[in-house]
Design an enzyme around this catalytic site. Structure first.
Site, PDB file in Angstrom:
ATOM      1  N   PHE A 433       0.826  -1.218   0.000  1.00  0.00           N
ATOM      2  CA  PHE A 433       0.000   0.000   0.000  1.00  0.00           C
ATOM      3  C   PHE A 433       0.859   1.266   0.000  1.00  0.00           C
ATOM      4  CE2 PHE A 433      -1.833  -3.111   3.179  1.00  0.00           C
ATOM      5  CZ  PHE A 433      -2.418  -3.899   2.216  1.00  0.00           C
ATOM      6  N   CYS A 434       2.014   1.191  -0.687  1.00  0.00           N
ATOM      7  CA  CYS A 434       2.938   2.331  -0.796  1.00  0.00           C
ATOM      8  C   CYS A 434       3.413   2.802   0.577  1.00  0.00           C
ATOM      9  CB  CYS A 434       2.298   3.490  -1.560  1.00  0.00           C
ATOM     10  SG  CYS A 434       1.841   3.092  -3.253  1.00  0.00           S
ATOM     11  N   ASN A 435       3.480   1.885   1.535  1.00  0.00           N
ATOM     12  CA  ASN A 435       3.920   2.219   2.889  1.00  0.00           C
ATOM     13  C   ASN A 435       4.992   1.217   3.313  1.00  0.00           C
ATOM     14  OD1 ASN A 435       4.122   2.837   5.674  1.00  0.00           O
ATOM     15  ND2 ASN A 435       1.998   3.528   5.710  1.00  0.00           N
TER      16      ASN A 435
END
Length: 827
Positions: A433-435
């Protein structure tokens, strides 16, 4: 629907679920504003983007078709009226965060990412500055690090741990919060602008109001501490010096708990509107304190940001207004005009009611997932986040991130879960999740793990979900203001039915529960000794992903059936085209006349059929090399008139290529290193894995019986009972005789004088869900969804077997023929 489950849910969450005191109940909202979900779609990716209301869009359309909007940089009456709309929108955004116009300004951007980029570019970095950020941050926040490091500043990540006492209540944040610093980053060769002494240096601390990986919410008291007394947290660290400014990424958190800027004097807050009410996309905002705005410097100037400039000398006079100074170019005024309709909708329900409604669904799903057990008592689900039984569910966020385990403790791949969910009409999110910081933290991935995964070829959005036995990401479901208990229940039922092992769960041909086959080896061998198999159909597919043609008799060659998968279509960008991305390819019919040595192709989109000479003199497109599925081929191209025909047939520019020299085939991984292929011993044309695919009529018949008895998916896209024929699976050989799925255990085959080796079962994809009728391609979720319920093993949905032609001495008279007996040797 089990109404007892809903009654139980309402006993616990009925006061908060469904807007009991609102203008509409949740059922009324779904019935009147989200009719497009009535087809059974369950949308559970609201953390990625929530859904817009149909009434909201009707209001926007009515607004745009009854009013005239103009460029706000003009001075006409229409433009002046547009300026008023934009000004009112700014006020509405500030009201949403309870921010005084005296203290804050709203700057419209193209999204939260653009707002973060603006802060990073314009912040007064120096070699005495520090950029501190929590590990749980979106890549768009991490990206600010590049600006800091390039200007000589230090950058470092931190973990924030807040102690909770025995009563489940946080102690004083100052005394209970522990900060753990990660390694300090500095960049060699960075520029070092001259700045004031360290005491006057400007530092930036960035954290999310809600983590988009775990749903954990950060205590906003961090804002006051870092601005007034950073030494209390950073203690004797040299980085506690200077003036600390605070940035909150509220893109996710502002949906249910927008930061109250009257209580927490944050310097910068970023947000995107589509996260709150679905539309418009491509519009966000930076809410910035007026005193912080004075410190930022926007180097670039554009129309709208300058009061005057002279073209041929170095002169520019910038505008003084904060909004005018930082909004480059013409604002997206139509998008800005539309947000009031979204806010009207949200305000009618109220943010606190939305928060309670969403949290009730999140807590319900979380509790049920944690309660799931396999038949051996092993846990099914691992949930990520800092949730305890003492924490109020109002504080648990709107999402649940987790991974699933098998009874033996090994992990289900998250891509397997996502693909099966899609077949069940459930849309969710998987990955990191782009984290990356939160992902590594919760999954327990060390730096060496992460670097090893990258070396193995893992990148964002690929299918490498399990590496060295560890997940590389997670599964996330997230809820919106229009989500229902029925959505949550369908998701829970999907998890139970697809991933939980229950006693006595077995069926004919079942792979996912009972191992590799329902036959015992002894029974199989006895049965095979009296079974008689024959070839019923032989099909050749000359062009990869296009239709094939059936024959009674066909020659064999070193690559399998002569001319099978010998051609393919390539896009102008070099992409190899298949039905997965271009379903219209199935409408191209093919036929080869061996006597005339021509390939004939037809398409309902082309008036004339196209004959293609098989002889080498028909090539004039040159020789090239391509990589396909990790294999390298030398290929021949065709003349423009051939490529134009195929471009018209599929509705996009493409070119036809023919396999010219399989001897150049090697197997490569993503880094270009030589690796092993599934079938390295034989020569392949443009097949995915092997020379032949075989299915049995009995297995197809058993599948059809399951399709007809499946109550919730028994009706196909054309309104009749779903029934598939063997050709749906694009087999080269269809055999008949014996019991369903007996081919699973075949090791060797002999047909006439020709010998074949089974390479195992074929992993199926969504291509088998495509059908065509009246020149149109149609897609459903069958038969793949039904196959997934009983033919799934280690993330693969298996049907049919792959074969390799074992050549001893290539006989020019080698052939296969319909009616030939198939002699098998089982495992």
């Amino acid at each position: 629907m089990d109404y007892a489950d809903k009654e139980e849910f309402l006993k616990e969450f009925g006061e908060d679920y469904g807007y009991p005191n609102g203008p509409k109940s949740i059922d009324q909202i779904r019935a009147t504003e989200f009719k497009r979900l009535e087809n059974g779609t369950v949308y559970l990716d609201h953390a990625g983007a929530t859904l817009y209301s149909e009434l909201q869009m009707e209001a926007i359309f009515r607004d745009f078709t009854t009013n005239v909007y103009g460029n706000p940089h003009s001075q006409s009456d229409i433009s002046s009226a547009t300026c008023d709309i934009v000004r009112a929108a700014r006020e509405q955004v500030l009201d949403y965060f309870n921010a005084s116009m005296k203290d804050y300004k709203c700057i419209f951007t193209s999204g939260a990412t653009a707002a973060l980029k603006l802060v990073g570019e314009a912040f007064p970095w120096s070699h005495q500055s520090s950029y501190m950020y929590t590990m749980e941050n979106h890549n768009s926040v991490l990206g600010i690090r590049e600006y800091a490091l390039s200007q000589g500043a230090a950058a470092f990540a931190i973990d924030v741990e807040e102690a909770v006492d025995n009563d489940g209540l946080s102690e004083s944040l100052v005394t209970s919060t522990k900060i753990s610093l990660h390694p300090i980053q500095r960049r060699k060769g960075a520029s070092f602008p001259e700045r004031d002494p360290a005491g006057d240096a400007y530092n930036l601390f960035a954290f999310p109001s809600e983590c988009n990986f775990s749903g954990s919410r950060f205590n906003l008291d961090l804002v006051n501490i870092m601005k007034k007394n950073p030494e209390r947290i950073l203690e004797i660290s040299p980085f506690s010096k200077g003036r600390w400014m605070v940035l909150i990424d509220a893109a996710k958190g502002c949906v249910t708990q927008p930061p109250d800027l009257s209580k927490y004097p944050v310097d910068f807050v970023v947000m995107s509107f589509y996260k709150i009410f679905g539309y418009p996309t491509g519009l966000g905002a930076l809410i910035m304190r007026n005193d912080a705005a004075k410190l930022l410097k926007n180097t670039y100037f554009s129309g709208g940001t300058v009061a005057a400039s002279i073209a041929d000398i170095d002169f520019v006079k910038r505008r003084q207004g904060v909004e005018e100074l930082f909004e480059d170019g013409t604002a997206s005024f139509l998008s800005i005009a539309s947000i009031r309709h979204g806010f009207n909708l949200i305000n009618s329900l109220t943010v606190p009611a939305i928060c309670r409604h969403i949290a009730s669904l999140g807590m319900y799903v979380r509790k049920v997932l944690l309660s799931l057990r396999h038949e051996n008592g092993a846990d099914v689900c691992t949930i990520y986040g800092t949730y305890t039984s003492e924490v109020s569910y109002h504080d648990t966020g709107s999402m649940v991130s987790f991974n699933l385990k098998r009874p033996d403790g090994s992990w289900f791949g998250y891509r397997e879960v996502e693909k099966l969910a899609s077949l069940s009409g459930i849309q969710l999110r998987t990955g990191c999740f782009c984290n990356p910081g939160a992902c590594a933290k919760y999954l327990g991935l060390s730096h060496s793990d992460l670097l090893s995964n990258i070396e193995a070829g893992h990148v964002c959005w690929d299918d490498n979900d399990i590496i060295h036995g560890k997940p590389t990401g997670a599964i996330r479901v997230s809820f919106g203001y229009m989500s229902t208990f029925e959505d949550a229940k369908k998701f829970i039922d999907f998890i139970r039915n697809s991933f939980v092992s229950f006693p006595n769960k077995s069926a004919n041909g079942n792979l996912s529960r009972g191992g590799s086959s329902h036959f015992s080896p002894e029974g199989m061998e006895r049965w095979l000794s009296v079974s008689k198999y024959v070839i019923k159909f032989i099909t050749v597919y000359p062009i990869k992903s296009c239709a094939g043609f059936s024959v009674k008799r066909w020659p064999l060659c070193s690559t399998g059936l002569l001319h099978d998968r010998e051609w393919l279509l390539k896009s102008q960008t070099g992409e190899i085209l298949t039905q997965k991305k271009v379903p219209e390819m199935c409408l191209i019919s093919t036929y080869i006349d061996l006597n005339q040595e021509i390939l004939v192709v037809k398409s309902p989109r082309c008036r004339d059929e196209l004959p293609i000479n098989l002889k080498p003199d028909s090539y004039n497109g040159g020789i090239d090399e391509i990589d396909l599925y990790g294999q390298r081929y030398e290929v021949l191209g065709y003349a423009d008139e051939v490529n134009l025909w195929f471009s018209k047939a599929i509705g996009r520019p493409c070119s036809l290529l023919q396999c010219f020299s399989p001897k150049f085939r090697v197997c490569l991984n993503k880094r270009g290193d030589t690796v092993m292929c599934r079938d390295l011993e034989s020569r392949l044309n443009f097949t995915n894995e092997a020379q032949f695919l075989l299915v049995s009529e009995e297995s197809v018949s058993d599948l059809n019986s399951k399709l007809s008895s499946k109550a919730d998916t028994r009706k196909g896209i054309d309104g009749v009972t779903v029934k598939v024929n063997p050709m749906r699976f694009r087999p080269n050989l269809v055999v008949s005789g014996g019991e369903p799925y007996a081919e699973d255990r075949w090791r060797n085959l002999k047909i006439g004088n020709n010998c074949f080796t089974s390479l195992g079962r074929c992993n199926r994809c969504q291509m088998i869900n495509f059908t065509h009728k009246d020149g149109q391609v149609q897609k459903s979720n069958e038969p793949l969804a039904t196959l997934a319920s009983y033919r799934r093993l280690k993330g693969k949905i298996l049907f049919g077997i792959l074969l390799r032609y074992d050549i001893t001495e290539l006989d020019t008279d080698s052939y296969l023929e319909v009616g030939q007996e198939v002699h098998v040797n089982p495992e």
